[in-house]
Design a protein around this motif. Sequence first.
Motif, PDB file in Angstrom:
ATOM      1  N   TYR A  61       0.837  -1.192   0.000  1.00  0.00           N
ATOM      2  CA  TYR A  61       0.000   0.000   0.000  1.00  0.00           C
ATOM      3  C   TYR A  61       0.878   1.250   0.000  1.00  0.00           C
ATOM      4  N   LYS A  62       0.535   2.212  -0.880  1.00  0.00           N
ATOM      5  CA  LYS A  62       1.265   3.469  -0.983  1.00  0.00           C
ATOM      6  C   LYS A  62       0.391   4.588  -0.401  1.00  0.00           C
ATOM      7  N   PRO A  63       0.669   5.009   0.841  1.00  0.00           N
ATOM      8  CA  PRO A  63      -0.185   6.031   1.481  1.00  0.00           C
ATOM      9  C   PRO A  63      -0.249   7.323   0.677  1.00  0.00           C
ATOM     10  N   LYS A  64       0.861   7.714   0.072  1.00  0.00           N
ATOM     11  CA  LYS A  64       0.884   8.974  -0.668  1.00  0.00           C
ATOM     12  C   LYS A  64      -0.058   8.930  -1.864  1.00  0.00           C
ATOM     13  N   GLU A  65      -0.006   7.828  -2.609  1.00  0.00           N
ATOM     14  CA  GLU A  65      -0.879   7.696  -3.782  1.00  0.00           C
ATOM     15  C   GLU A  65      -2.238   7.105  -3.425  1.00  0.00           C
ATOM     16  N   LYS A  66      -2.354   6.587  -2.182  1.00  0.00           N
ATOM     17  CA  LYS A  66      -3.587   5.950  -1.711  1.00  0.00           C
ATOM     18  C   LYS A  66      -4.016   4.805  -2.624  1.00  0.00           C
ATOM     19  N   THR A  67      -3.058   3.978  -2.972  1.00  0.00           N
ATOM     20  CA  THR A  67      -3.339   2.818  -3.815  1.00  0.00           C
ATOM     21  C   THR A  67      -2.299   1.747  -3.550  1.00  0.00           C
ATOM     22  N   TYR A  68      -2.477   0.603  -4.165  1.00  0.00           N
ATOM     23  CA  TYR A  68      -1.533  -0.504  -4.022  1.00  0.00           C
ATOM     24  C   TYR A  68      -0.641  -0.565  -5.261  1.00  0.00           C
ATOM     25  N   ALA A  69       0.584  -1.021  -5.065  1.00  0.00           N
ATOM     26  CA  ALA A  69       1.530  -1.157  -6.182  1.00  0.00           C
ATOM     27  C   ALA A  69       2.459  -2.334  -5.919  1.00  0.00           C
ATOM     28  N   LEU A  70       2.882  -2.978  -6.993  1.00  0.00           N
ATOM     29  CA  LEU A  70       3.826  -4.088  -6.884  1.00  0.00           C
ATOM     30  C   LEU A  70       5.240  -3.537  -6.788  1.00  0.00           C
TER      31      LEU A  70
END
Length: 521
Positions: A61-70
């Motif tokens: 989870y990427k708090p800054k982008e508010k999404t998940y990323a591999l």
Amino acid sequence: MVSTPPEKSNIRPRIYLRDFNATLICSVALLFFSALSYGFSDQSFASTQATFAFKKQFGDYKPKEKTYALPALYLSLLNSLKAGTQLVGVIIGNFISKHYGRRWCIFVMSLYSLGSVSVIVSGTSRGQMLAGRSIHYIYLGMQLAVIPTFLAEISPTHLRGGTGALYWLSIKCGGLLVTGIVRATSTNKSNIAWQLPIGLILTFPFLVAALVWFIPESPRWLLLVDRHDEALAALTRLRQTRAEKRNKVPISTEILVEFTGLTGTVEGIKTARCEKGGSRIRQFFSIFNRSNFRRTFIVVFLLFFQQSTGQSFASQYSTLFVQALNTVNPFSVTLGTNAVDIGGILCCILLADRLGRKPVLIISAVLQTAALLTMGGLGTTDPSTSADSDSIKAGIVAMLLLFSFGWSFGYAPLAYVVAAELPSPYLREYTLNVAYTVKLTMEFVVSFTYSYLEDPDKANLGGKLGFIYGSIAFLALIFSILFVPETKNIELEEMDERFGVAADNSILEKGTTEDPIDVKR
């Protein structure tokens, strides 16, 4: 009246009734269906990794982008380790195919894939997904070893280029089918978004394993293992017309002539092999001797250029690449890419046995070079500061589509066709093992490095990737012009005469319809 097959001449052979033999059509169709699972598998993995559900299950989870990323490292391993296991599959497939037959190889690999897909679908951790994808590519490597060779061996000589290109057409049709499914499931936030497309892979090997024993074995392989009666029966099934079968007439003169020529040539190759003798190691190194080095060099570099111009980037990462541009729906672009690929392959099928392999490969390299260098030029402009940012991004996507079309038009299918045609029958296993090692090494390099070259926190090249791959595509163009021979309308068993030691002395004296520069450069 049953029409007779063409005799060798300077005139392009016509298509005859026996070319539409029902057994031949069913055999090609089953091999087409088996290869369909290659594209279905490959694109199901490539497309589903861009879905929200897949990233949530296996990403961070990427708090800054508010999404998940591999993570970049995991993404690289996910799309590159498969090259190593696929090479293992090629070696295993070549061994089974050579010693036990083409059908046994297809049967074994189909059963194996049922287990590997189950591991992937049930995956809940990064390690299990990585392991599942890696072991599944052993199945795809076995496909690579047997399907193009099987297609080349059962096809009539004057249709071999188009039939061989069907292998890549089937892969792209499988890719088109699954990208359509992924596009429909991508809006689902649960794991079904990626589990359903991957789970559907099970359909293909199950049916192929059940039906493979209904098609005849390769007559060439049967002759190589001294099963002459079975070879004649298999060739008869592949060539006899419906009228001949219905009337139960004796084996036609045309079939007997083809079988006699095939038998004589195979026996000559086996005799030459016995005279040379030696261990398997000595046989392996013979692919680099004076009579075989040129063919080995051509096959290896065909498959090198097939991958090094960025195919893995286009097939494995195109969805993520377009997603990063933040323009059109990335799943729609992936769907369009597969459709464009199919158009390119259909053009190849129509032209490979008319224009020949070499002209089609040259045109393919020109299109790839133009598309990739243009993409690189567009990538030098920063879209975030340009007033025409949307146009630039659209142009990059358009060049991606053009590159994919150009690659599918020639190098994608014909590299496999020529690689199956050129080697001597007894050295084909060794030649293809070396060539596929190079191909899969380049696939690993392109797949592993892409995520670092594209990652905003790393190299952040974007469209400038086109300069790297475009330069290699230009070298592929030079290679196609200077080194690739024309193999159109040449029997597989005649390759030793045309491109071996005999070519140095006798072939030009006998006269041939081929360009002398292509016969001996």
